[in-house]
Write an enzyme that holds these catalytic residues in place. Structure first.
Site, short mmCIF file in Angstrom:
data_model
loop_
_atom_site.label_atom_id
_atom_site.label_comp_id
_atom_site.label_asym_id
_atom_site.label_seq_id
_atom_site.Cartn_x
_atom_site.Cartn_y
_atom_site.Cartn_z
N THR A 265 34.56 38.68 42.51
CA THR A 265 34.74 39.89 41.70
C THR A 265 35.88 40.73 42.26
OG1 THR A 265 32.41 40.03 41.13
CG2 THR A 265 33.67 42.07 40.99
N GLU B 99 39.63 33.55 49.22
CA GLU B 99 38.72 32.86 50.14
C GLU B 99 39.32 31.55 50.65
OE1 GLU B 99 35.22 32.68 47.75
OE2 GLU B 99 34.47 34.60 48.48
N ASN C 85 31.87 29.06 49.76
CA ASN C 85 31.09 29.20 48.54
C ASN C 85 29.88 28.27 48.48
OD1 ASN C 85 32.26 31.29 46.64
ND2 ASN C 85 34.06 30.24 47.47
N THR D 27 25.57 33.04 44.95
CA THR D 27 25.88 34.06 43.94
C THR D 27 24.95 33.88 42.76
OG1 THR D 27 27.59 32.64 43.01
CG2 THR D 27 28.29 34.35 44.53
#
Lengths: 213, 220
Positions: B1, B88, B215, B220
């Site tokens: 985000t 990232e 990730n 998430t």
């Protein structure tokens, strides 16, 4: 409160800001560089891990003309829906409250009620109307915000508001999630003998492919 | 985000301010990409306090408005680039510049297509001056251009011209990428697609093993 702000601003390093060349000069500060703005950032207990600041507030001393750009993802988070509703009916605002930790996205009606409660609570403390408060959230999708932690932190957050560079920097740190650096910048330029300032802060590291309108 | 908050003390009429913010967002935050995933929460809120004492801006075409627009563009581009730089797992920022398109929107779309390409991003991480992947990503952007006009530079090293691959110094080109990665610097990809006035930029980052690691471990 001053200690909180100073500590927050140094929690992670600042990003190198690669400004394009122009008639302006870069000046210290971010969202607090322009006249009339205060900011604060502190740890409010919203993050799942660690004690990095996670709650930021930016306020304006006067009714400010306000604009917004929002994700066009149809699965929009509750604060996005709230802000779009507010901006469709008003041209000015006084504050934006930002939390990191929970995105309050895919949280349904309960998530939207959380946004309303947070906006109302902050408006009461700031003695402004709820529709003058905007909300941004970032963090884990599918989780409602830790509302009690947020609400109980609001008085401390408001007391920490500062027009200083540290105020802006602490807010820039408090909105970060997986970011390794905080992002904050301000510029100043002269127009017909008057100095005008533009500043800002941002966060973002992953899930980044914005299409905002 | 990505989230953003912008402030100014310029005195600007509400509708003009809202148009300016959208233009600046289109030239900055909407031109970055890290992983191709559009968030549920992307938001920019921009306040104008009017406390500078400057002249009241009521039109997008006034001198004051043009100055404010360029300043707003600069601040948002600075912040947007720092987001891409901090992508990232990234080891470098990728800046794609496209010239010669029919218009700004077309140039921007081609630039973002290249910046978003997983294969281009992986090639940059692998320090591989892979002009073919860059050309392919420009070609599937949805913007039509004559491939015989395609020119591609990596930094100052020309890899392709007139749609033809060139016998460039591969070691120098690879060293350019290595240096950018080692210093967390910027890789510049410059593309020309024709003779039109359209000019646009997009920013991304390289794709490393760490992106998957981060990730896979962060829910998430």
């Amino acid at each position: 409160a001053a200690s909180d702000v100073n500590e927050a601003s140094s929690y992670i390093p600042a990003a190198p800001i690669l400004l394009p060349d122009g008639v302006w000069k870069q000046i210290p500060g971010g969202v607090t560089a322009a006249k009339g703005f205060k900011a604060a950032g502190l740890y409010g207990g919203l993050r799942a891990k660690g004690e990095k600041p996670d709650l930021a507030l930016v306020t304006c001393d006067v009714d400010a003309n306000v604009a917004g750009a929002f994700t066009t993802n149809v699965v929009a988070a509750a604060p996005v829906v709230y802000c779009k509703n507010v901006l469709s009916s008003t041209k000015t605002a006084r504050a934006v409250l930002i939390n990191a930790g929970q995105a309050n996205a895919a949280t349904g009606d309960a998530g939207y009620q959380d946004v309303l409660e947070c906006a109302n609570a902050l408006a009461t403390i700031l003695q402004i109307r709820p529709e003058e408060v905007l909300i941004e959230s970032t963090g884990v999708i599918g989780h409602r915000i830790k509302k009690e932690a947020l609400l109980s932190s609001l008085p401390r957050l408001v007391n920490s508001l500062s027009p200083s560079i540290q105020g802006g920097d602490s807010a820039a740190v408090a909105i970060t999630t997986t970011d390794l650096v905080s992002k904050s910048v301000a510029i100043e330029y002269e127009v017909r003998g008057t100095s005008v300032r533009v500043g800002g802060m941002a966060k973002g590291s992953g899930m980044i492919h914005p299409n905002m309108a | 985000t990505m989230l953003g908050v912008i402030t100014t003390d310029a005195l600007v009429e509400s509708d003009v301010w809202r148009k300016m913010v959208q233009v600046a967002v289109s030239r900055s935050f909407n031109q970055i990409t890290v992983d191709g995933d559009t968030s549920t929460n992307d938001t920019v809120i921009a306040f104008a306090s009017g406390l500078s004492g400057s002249n009241w801006i009521t039109s997008m075409n006034s001198y004051e408005a043009l100055l404010l627009q360029t300043g707003l563009d600069a601040v948002m581009q600075g912040l947007a680039k720092s987001i891409a730089w901090d992508g990232e797992g990234a080891t470098c920022l990728i800046e794609v510049t496209v010239t010669g398109a029919e218009g700004e929107a077309e140039a921007g779309k081609i630039a973002r297509s290249v910046a978003a390409s997983s294969l281009v991003k992986a090639a940059v991480y692998g320090r591989d001056p892979n002009w073919g992947r860059i050309a392919a990503a420009a070609g599937y952007s949805g913007i039509s251009f004559d491939p015989n006009n395609l020119q591609i530079l990596l930094g100052d090293i020309m890899l392709m011209d007139g749609g033809q691959p060139l016998a460039f110094d591969r070691v120098a080109a690879s060293n350019y990428l290595i240096n950018a990665g080692e210093t967390h610097g910027t890789v510049e990809i410059k593309i020309t697609v024709g003779n039109g006035p359209g000019y646009g930029k997009a920013w991304g980052c390289d794709l490393s093993y760490d992106y998957v690691k981060i990730n896979a471990e962060y829910t998430t």
